[in-house]
Design a protein around this motif. Structure first.
Motif, mmCIF file in Angstrom:
data_model
loop_
_atom_site.group_PDB
_atom_site.id
_atom_site.type_symbol
_atom_site.label_atom_id
_atom_site.label_comp_id
_atom_site.label_asym_id
_atom_site.label_seq_id
_atom_site.Cartn_x
_atom_site.Cartn_y
_atom_site.Cartn_z
ATOM 1 N N ASP A 179 -0.355 68.828 -47.107
ATOM 2 C CA ASP A 179 0.602 69.555 -46.289
ATOM 3 C C ASP A 179 0.991 68.805 -45.013
ATOM 4 O OD1 ASP A 179 -1.864 69.809 -45.116
ATOM 5 O OD2 ASP A 179 -1.563 71.884 -44.512
ATOM 6 N N GLU A 180 0.621 67.538 -44.905
ATOM 7 C CA GLU A 180 0.935 66.783 -43.694
ATOM 8 C C GLU A 180 2.447 66.569 -43.536
ATOM 9 O OE1 GLU A 180 -0.362 62.662 -41.426
ATOM 10 O OE2 GLU A 180 -0.826 62.909 -43.556
ATOM 11 N N GLY A 181 3.143 66.225 -44.604
ATOM 12 C CA GLY A 181 4.590 66.024 -44.539
ATOM 13 C C GLY A 181 5.345 67.270 -44.116
ATOM 14 N N PRO A 182 5.111 68.409 -44.793
ATOM 15 C CA PRO A 182 5.795 69.629 -44.355
ATOM 16 C C PRO A 182 5.469 70.030 -42.915
ATOM 17 C CG PRO A 182 4.981 69.911 -46.574
ATOM 18 C CD PRO A 182 4.446 68.604 -46.082
ATOM 19 N N ARG A 183 4.233 69.791 -42.480
ATOM 20 C CA ARG A 183 3.896 70.122 -41.085
ATOM 21 C C ARG A 183 4.674 69.251 -40.114
ATOM 22 N NH1 ARG A 183 -2.290 69.830 -40.235
ATOM 23 N NH2 ARG A 183 -1.851 67.928 -41.348
ATOM 24 N N LEU A 184 4.872 67.979 -40.456
ATOM 25 C CA LEU A 184 5.650 67.098 -39.587
ATOM 26 C C LEU A 184 7.119 67.509 -39.555
ATOM 27 C CD1 LEU A 184 3.996 63.689 -40.491
ATOM 28 C CD2 LEU A 184 3.879 64.879 -38.299
ATOM 29 N N ILE A 185 7.639 67.976 -40.672
ATOM 30 C CA ILE A 185 9.033 68.448 -40.688
ATOM 31 C C ILE A 185 9.172 69.708 -39.834
ATOM 32 C CG2 ILE A 185 10.823 69.431 -42.172
ATOM 33 C CD1 ILE A 185 10.058 67.362 -44.252
ATOM 34 N N ILE A 186 8.189 70.582 -39.876
ATOM 35 C CA ILE A 186 8.212 71.773 -39.022
ATOM 36 C C ILE A 186 8.165 71.363 -37.552
ATOM 37 C CG2 ILE A 186 6.863 73.797 -38.331
ATOM 38 C CD1 ILE A 186 6.149 74.106 -41.335
ATOM 39 N N ALA A 187 7.363 70.343 -37.235
ATOM 40 C CA ALA A 187 7.317 69.844 -35.859
ATOM 41 C C ALA A 187 8.676 69.281 -35.434
ATOM 42 C CB ALA A 187 6.235 68.781 -35.721
ATOM 43 N N ALA A 188 9.353 68.605 -36.359
ATOM 44 C CA ALA A 188 10.689 68.067 -36.043
ATOM 45 C C ALA A 188 11.683 69.199 -35.803
ATOM 46 C CB ALA A 188 11.165 67.165 -37.171
ATOM 47 N N LYS A 189 11.567 70.270 -36.569
ATOM 48 C CA LYS A 189 12.442 71.433 -36.347
ATOM 49 C C LYS A 189 12.174 72.055 -34.977
ATOM 50 C CE LYS A 189 13.159 72.918 -41.111
ATOM 51 N NZ LYS A 189 12.936 74.020 -42.063
ATOM 52 N N ALA A 190 10.919 72.113 -34.593
ATOM 53 C CA ALA A 190 10.588 72.645 -33.275
ATOM 54 C C ALA A 190 11.151 71.747 -32.177
ATOM 55 C CB ALA A 190 9.073 72.784 -33.129
ATOM 56 N N ALA A 191 11.101 70.445 -32.382
ATOM 57 C CA ALA A 191 11.663 69.520 -31.396
ATOM 58 C C ALA A 191 13.173 69.699 -31.296
ATOM 59 C CB ALA A 191 11.321 68.077 -31.766
ATOM 60 N N LEU A 192 13.837 69.931 -32.428
ATOM 61 C CA LEU A 192 15.284 70.184 -32.401
ATOM 62 C C LEU A 192 15.606 71.465 -31.636
ATOM 63 C CD1 LEU A 192 16.619 69.255 -35.956
ATOM 64 C CD2 LEU A 192 17.277 68.251 -33.773
ATOM 65 N N ALA A 193 14.783 72.486 -31.837
ATOM 66 C CA ALA A 193 15.013 73.762 -31.147
ATOM 67 C C ALA A 193 14.788 73.627 -29.643
ATOM 68 C CB ALA A 193 14.098 74.833 -31.720
ATOM 69 N N ALA A 194 13.937 72.697 -29.227
ATOM 70 C CA ALA A 194 13.654 72.520 -27.802
ATOM 71 C C ALA A 194 14.733 71.716 -27.089
ATOM 72 C CB ALA A 194 12.308 71.824 -27.627
ATOM 73 N N LEU A 195 15.583 71.025 -27.835
ATOM 74 C CA LEU A 195 16.642 70.243 -27.209
ATOM 75 C C LEU A 195 17.704 71.171 -26.624
ATOM 76 C CD1 LEU A 195 17.173 67.442 -29.877
ATOM 77 C CD2 LEU A 195 16.119 67.204 -27.632
ATOM 78 N N PRO A 196 18.369 70.736 -25.561
ATOM 79 C CA PRO A 196 19.456 71.561 -25.026
ATOM 80 C C PRO A 196 20.583 71.655 -26.054
ATOM 81 C CG PRO A 196 19.387 69.437 -23.928
ATOM 82 C CD PRO A 196 18.185 69.507 -24.811
ATOM 83 N N PRO A 197 21.320 72.729 -26.033
ATOM 84 C CA PRO A 197 22.399 72.864 -27.013
ATOM 85 C C PRO A 197 23.466 71.792 -26.811
ATOM 86 C CG PRO A 197 22.475 74.653 -25.428
ATOM 87 C CD PRO A 197 21.237 73.862 -25.137
ATOM 88 N N GLU A 198 24.096 71.426 -27.902
ATOM 89 C CA GLU A 198 25.171 70.446 -27.815
ATOM 90 C C GLU A 198 26.345 71.055 -27.076
ATOM 91 O OE1 GLU A 198 26.168 69.343 -31.792
ATOM 92 O OE2 GLU A 198 24.774 67.680 -31.751
ATOM 93 N N PRO A 199 27.007 70.282 -26.225
ATOM 94 C CA PRO A 199 28.177 70.829 -25.537
ATOM 95 C C PRO A 199 29.297 71.069 -26.539
ATOM 96 C CG PRO A 199 27.916 68.496 -25.039
ATOM 97 C CD PRO A 199 26.727 68.920 -25.833
ATOM 98 N N ARG A 200 29.949 72.184 -26.374
ATOM 99 C CA ARG A 200 31.053 72.519 -27.287
ATOM 100 C C ARG A 200 32.319 71.853 -26.791
ATOM 101 N NH1 ARG A 200 31.983 76.337 -31.258
ATOM 102 N NH2 ARG A 200 29.987 76.820 -32.143
ATOM 103 N N ASN A 201 32.970 71.203 -27.673
ATOM 104 C CA ASN A 201 34.258 70.600 -27.393
ATOM 105 C C ASN A 201 35.337 71.653 -27.552
ATOM 106 O OD1 ASN A 201 35.258 68.198 -26.561
ATOM 107 N ND2 ASN A 201 34.907 67.126 -28.493
ATOM 108 N N GLN A 202 36.351 71.584 -26.760
ATOM 109 C CA GLN A 202 37.432 72.554 -26.895
ATOM 110 C C GLN A 202 38.161 72.365 -28.220
ATOM 111 O OE1 GLN A 202 38.105 75.112 -25.050
ATOM 112 N NE2 GLN A 202 36.470 74.642 -23.611
#
Length: 162
Positions: free
Chosen positions: A122-145
């Motif tokens: 389960d090491e691979g799936p756990r690392l993918i979950i960690a990557a998803k958490a890192a994505l969620a912690a990033l600031p939202p992308e600025p919306r272009n008009q």
């Protein structure tokens, strides 16, 4: 089934004439070597072989190159402990989770590592979950008009003129 008469005549003439001698057999050549299990699959091969990197993603190529270099430095894939050293080198070559692009590269490397058995159980799936958490912690992308979401947005309402 209906056939033209000329076909019947050609068939009967071919049966009445003696058979022509067969052409001489080609000289025997060496049989083509059968590919070993290590050569038969383009991505990975048998359990002990080294992976072939994908041509597209530079991060995946870097991780696979680190794996191959470590395995070779430890005496090849047949040597006990070489795959462990390769797996450690692969893990150290993973990109940092610092932005959206590097996180996508990280996930691509993890998936490739799961395919070539660098990550077990389960090491691979756990690392993918960690990557998803890192994505969620990033600031939202600025919306272009100019960007629109055609799937969920309704066009803006027009003010009625009276």
């Amino acid at each position: 089934m209906w056939q033209p008469i000329s076909t019947y005549k050609a068939q009967s003439q071919a049966q009445s004439q003696p058979a022509a001698p067969a052409p001489p057999a080609p000289a025997p050549t060496q049989p083509a070597p059968t590919p070993s299990p290590a050569q038969s699959h383009p991505e990975t091969s048998a359990r002990d072989a080294t992976p072939t990197p994908l041509p597209g993603n530079p991060s995946v190529r870097r991780c696979c190159a680190a794996y191959q270099k470590a395995v070779t430095a430890h005496g090849g894939s047949k040597n006990p402990g070489a795959r462990d050293a390769g797996a450690e080198a692969y893990r150290l070559a993973l990109p940092d989770l610092t932005g959206r692009a590097s996180t996508a590269d990280f996930i691509a490397c993890i998936v490739k590592g799961m395919l070539i058995r660098v990550f077990w159980n389960d090491e691979g799936p756990r690392l993918i979950i960690a990557a998803k958490a890192a994505l969620a912690a990033l600031p939202p992308e600025p919306r272009n008009q100019q960007q629109t979401d055609p799937g969920n947005r309704m066009p803006p309402r027009r003010k009625s003129q009276k």
